[in-house]
Write a protein that holds these residues in place. Structure first.
Motif, PDB file in Angstrom:
ATOM      1  N   ASN A 344       0.832  -1.208   0.000  1.00 33.09           N
ATOM      2  CA  ASN A 344       0.000   0.000   0.000  1.00 33.09           C
ATOM      3  C   ASN A 344       0.864   1.255   0.000  1.00 33.09           C
ATOM      4  OD1 ASN A 344      -2.325  -1.605   0.048  1.00 33.09           O
ATOM      5  ND2 ASN A 344      -2.292  -1.723   2.276  1.00 33.09           N
ATOM      6  N   VAL A 347      -0.114   5.979  -1.838  1.00 32.15           N
ATOM      7  CA  VAL A 347      -1.126   6.789  -1.165  1.00 32.15           C
ATOM      8  C   VAL A 347      -0.403   7.631  -0.127  1.00 32.15           C
ATOM      9  CG1 VAL A 347      -1.645   5.013   0.570  1.00 32.15           C
ATOM     10  CG2 VAL A 347      -3.380   6.738   0.007  1.00 32.15           C
ATOM     11  N   GLY A 349      -0.313   9.186   3.422  1.00 29.32           N
ATOM     12  CA  GLY A 349      -0.987   8.960   4.693  1.00 29.32           C
ATOM     13  C   GLY A 349      -1.821   7.698   4.650  1.00 29.32           C
ATOM     14  N   GLU A 350      -3.014   7.765   5.219  1.00 28.82           N
ATOM     15  CA  GLU A 350      -3.923   6.632   5.221  1.00 28.82           C
ATOM     16  C   GLU A 350      -4.956   6.797   4.114  1.00 28.82           C
ATOM     17  OE1 GLU A 350      -5.665   6.368   9.077  1.00 28.82           O
ATOM     18  OE2 GLU A 350      -3.793   5.834  10.074  1.00 28.82           O
ATOM     19  N   GLY A 351      -5.472   5.665   3.623  1.00 26.75           N
ATOM     20  CA  GLY A 351      -6.530   5.757   2.628  1.00 26.75           C
ATOM     21  C   GLY A 351      -6.473   4.621   1.631  1.00 26.75           C
ATOM     22  N   SER A 352      -7.403   4.666   0.707  1.00 27.22           N
ATOM     23  CA  SER A 352      -7.543   3.631  -0.310  1.00 27.22           C
ATOM     24  C   SER A 352      -6.509   3.821  -1.408  1.00 27.22           C
ATOM     25  CB  SER A 352      -8.957   3.694  -0.914  1.00 27.22           C
ATOM     26  OG  SER A 352      -9.014   3.023  -2.149  1.00 27.22           O
ATOM     27  N   THR A 356      -6.776   6.264  -4.816  1.00 28.77           N
ATOM     28  CA  THR A 356      -5.684   7.174  -5.162  1.00 28.77           C
ATOM     29  C   THR A 356      -5.203   6.942  -6.584  1.00 28.77           C
ATOM     30  OG1 THR A 356      -4.950   7.321  -2.858  1.00 28.77           O
ATOM     31  CG2 THR A 356      -3.355   7.918  -4.547  1.00 28.77           C
ATOM     32  N   GLN A 401     -14.883   0.244  -1.401  1.00 30.49           N
ATOM     33  CA  GLN A 401     -13.807  -0.679  -1.760  1.00 30.49           C
ATOM     34  C   GLN A 401     -13.775  -0.995  -3.249  1.00 30.49           C
ATOM     35  OE1 GLN A 401     -15.063  -3.875   0.889  1.00 30.49           O
ATOM     36  NE2 GLN A 401     -13.330  -3.481   2.257  1.00 30.49           N
ATOM     37  N   ASP A 404     -10.586  -0.235  -5.116  1.00 31.33           N
ATOM     38  CA  ASP A 404      -9.543  -1.177  -4.736  1.00 31.33           C
ATOM     39  C   ASP A 404      -9.735  -2.502  -5.469  1.00 31.33           C
ATOM     40  OD1 ASP A 404      -8.085   0.408  -2.842  1.00 31.33           O
ATOM     41  OD2 ASP A 404      -9.709   0.117  -1.421  1.00 31.33           O
TER      42      ASP A 404
END
Length: 452
Positions: A344, A347, A349-352, A356, A401, A404
């Motif tokens: 992962n 992206v 920071g945090e996130g999908s 992205t 999701q 993704d």
């Protein structure tokens, strides 16, 4: 009218969306609606991606260069084989191949293409009577398929850094600036019959195939519109440019040209951290072609630092060895994971990661091709793709999701419909002109193979 059970709008996900399209643009958008008789009804609607970098003719040689020769194979040995192949391509071949490639792109979910077009002349380098004959063939292929075309005639003057003369196999590409400017003018005439979303830009091939003076002259002659350039694709290219111009390619370009958000820097693979940050700050788009870059052994892009610096990016299929939107997205991320031994990666920071990748490529690709924002919004081109969220690869996923799943768990067969500026070319997963275009491609390939 188009009705979608759910859609990824510029403001986020929405349910029961109806769109009205006029002259290729979205003129009305409403949510929480009911489908009406006559609507084109789909499951999940997304902004369609632009394929920002294509050499369509190279699709015809896919699979022909995967035999290891004596010594170390590289981009440069592949290029020699490609040059020999181009000597046999006729205008009719080029049109049939381009139409098939554009069809494959649309069925994969792309609504538009940036055709980085450097086949200009007859074998040996003699111009056609119509200087833009082969640009006209690309335009004919775009008309046949309905894809949104940004045509990018290429300035290719030298065979290598430091004014090295063109090699024998490069004769079909070569132009001095004055003839190139005339070619661009004639290319604009060749595409004049295409819909209003068609664009013509320019593509100085690379720093090694032009010169500082020529680059300055061509940019002065074409002061607006997309500008695409290959940059820092191979370590040898970086070393050659640094040895000649005294700076690495990206550093030199940013210091010596007015690089703006209309520019697309193709590959930009081998950059320092400083170059990466400066390129991101320029507003130019990084044109990434992960499948081709893997196939040619180019190396991975410096994704994390570029995203952290706010850089724009899009994806393209380049050599067209495989045309797959989903494969490009996941190869982009997987190349980062393999280098960094991490998961992962693409992206901030945090996130999908899928979100992205997809939304970033949609925005950056549209920017690079001069097609607006790459989002579903009123006033924008109706570049749209529908996917089936009930497909086995997606049916277990929540709405947040889905991107993704599209990027990492799906194949392109989840695509059901594609509109290019409102032109509904893919319906129920199939291009409306598939039979005719595939038949013409097979005929062209038989003719081409007989000549080799």
């Amino acid at each position: 009218m188009i009705f979608a059970r759910q859609a990824k709008l510029s403001t986020g996900w929405a349910s029961n969306v109806r769109l009205d399209v006029l002259d290729g643009r979205i003129i009305e958008l409403a949510i929480d609606q009911h489908p009406q008789q006559g609507d084109d009804a789909v499951d999940t609607l997304l902004p369609a991606l632009a394929n920002l970098h294509s050499h369509s003719f190279q699709r015809a040689m896919a699979g022909m260069t995967e035999y290891r020769m004596a010594g170390k194979d590289s981009f440069w040995t592949w290029r020699d084989l490609m040059y020999r192949f181009t000597e046999h391509l006729t205008p009719e071949n080029i049109e049939a191949i381009a139409a098939f490639v554009f069809l494959e792109m649309q069925e994969a979910g792309y609504a538009s293409v940036g055709e980085f077009h450097y086949l200009h002349h007859q074998p040996g380098g003699t111009p056609y009577d119509n200087l833009a004959e082969l640009s006209a063939r690309i335009a004919a292929a775009a008309a046949k398929t309905g894809i949104g075309l940004t045509h990018l005639p290429v300035l290719y003057t030298y065979g290598g850094a430091g004014h090295v003369p063109l090699e024998t196999g490069q004769g079909r590409f070569g132009n001095r600036v004055d003839r190139f400017n005339e070619l661009v003018a004639q290319a604009k005439v060749a595409v004049a019959h295409l819909p209003a979303d068609c664009r013509v830009g320019i593509a100085p091939h690379s720093l090694r195939a032009t010169s500082p003076d020529d680059l300055r002259e061509v940019l002065n002659a074409h002061r607006s519109g997309p500008v695409h350039i290959h940059i820092a694709e191979q370590p040898k290219e970086v070393a050659d440019i640094e040895g000649w111009l005294g700076a690495r390619p990206v550093d030199w370009l940013l210091a010596n040209a007015n690089v703006t958000p209309e520019w697309c820097l193709i590959h930009a693979t081998h950059m320092t951290e400083g170059e990466t940050r400066k390129m991101a700050k320029s507003g130019a788009v990084a044109g990434l072609c992960p499948v081709t870059e893997a196939n040619l052994g180019d190396g991975p892009f410096n994704g994390p630092a570029y995203l952290k610096a706010g850089g724009a990016f899009g994806i393209g299929s380049d050599s067209n060895v495989l045309i797959s939107l989903t494969e490009e997205l996941r190869m982009l991320e997987y190349s980062q994971r393999l280098r960094d031994v991490a998961r992962n990666v693409m992206v901030v920071g945090e996130g999908s990661v899928g979100d992205t990748l997809y939304t970033g490529a949609a925005k950056g690709g549209a920017q690079a091709l001069g097609r607006g924002n790459g989002e579903i919004l009123v006033g924008g081109w109706a570049d749209l793709v529908a996917i089936d969220s009930a497909a086995p690869s997606l049916c277990a996923l929540r709405q947040d999701q889905l991107l993704d799943g599209l990027a990492f768990a799906s194949k392109d067969d989840v695509v059901t419909d594609v509109w290019s500026a409102g032109r509904h070319a893919v319906q129920s997963g199939r291009h409306v002109q598939r039979d005719e275009i595939v038949s013409a491609y097979r005929s062209a390939m038989r003719s081409l193979m007989a000549s080799l």
